[in-house]
Design a protein around this motif. Structure first.
Motif: not given
Length: 145
Positions: A63-78, A122-128
């Protein structure tokens, strides 16, 4: 996009039963079961809203590579299994740890937890990490189907 207070109100309504709200949409009564530790609460103040994949974990996972908008969407994802009402105690013991460092005390919830974790990553393509993968595999082994 909903504000933080509106997101909190929506999660408490979604995750509770018999939830009554005041004129400002705050939960004033209801019943909630914290899936992490299988404890029941009748006061919303005993709950925290947990990010299934904690924000700090997401940051370390891409997520450090994301835009501020994508980070906000992730943090508030319902939409995805990212936000849920759980006991304050369980959420605070979890902190920003991944499943290799923290598992819900309620073992019957392990399958759901692992599936939700994998779905969000998987949805946010984050590493594991390898340790994360190994623990998730063990937790998914508790699933009946």
């Amino acid at each position: 996009m909903l504000t933080g207070a509106r997101i909190l109100a929506e999660i408490l309504k979604r995750d509770g039963t018999g939830v009554q709200r005041d004129a400002e949409c705050r939960a004033v009564s209801g019943r909630w079961v914290s899936v992490y530790d299988d404890k029941t609460f009748t006061s919303a103040s005993d709950l925290d809203i947990d990010h299934m994949v904690p924000l700090a974990n997401a940051w370390r996972s891409g997520a450090s590579q994301w835009t501020q908008e994508k980070r906000k969407a992730f943090a508030n994802d319902l939409t995805h299994p990212q936000l849920l009402a759980v006991s304050a105690a369980s959420n605070r013991s979890k902190g920003d740890q991944g499943p290799d460092e923290w598992q819900p005390p309620s073992k019957p919830y392990w399958c759901t937890y692992a599936r939700a974790w994998v779905s969000v990553k998987a949805t946010y393509e984050l590493s594991v990490t390898e340790a994360e993968k190994n623990t998730l595999t063990e937790m998914l082994g508790t699933c009946s189907s």
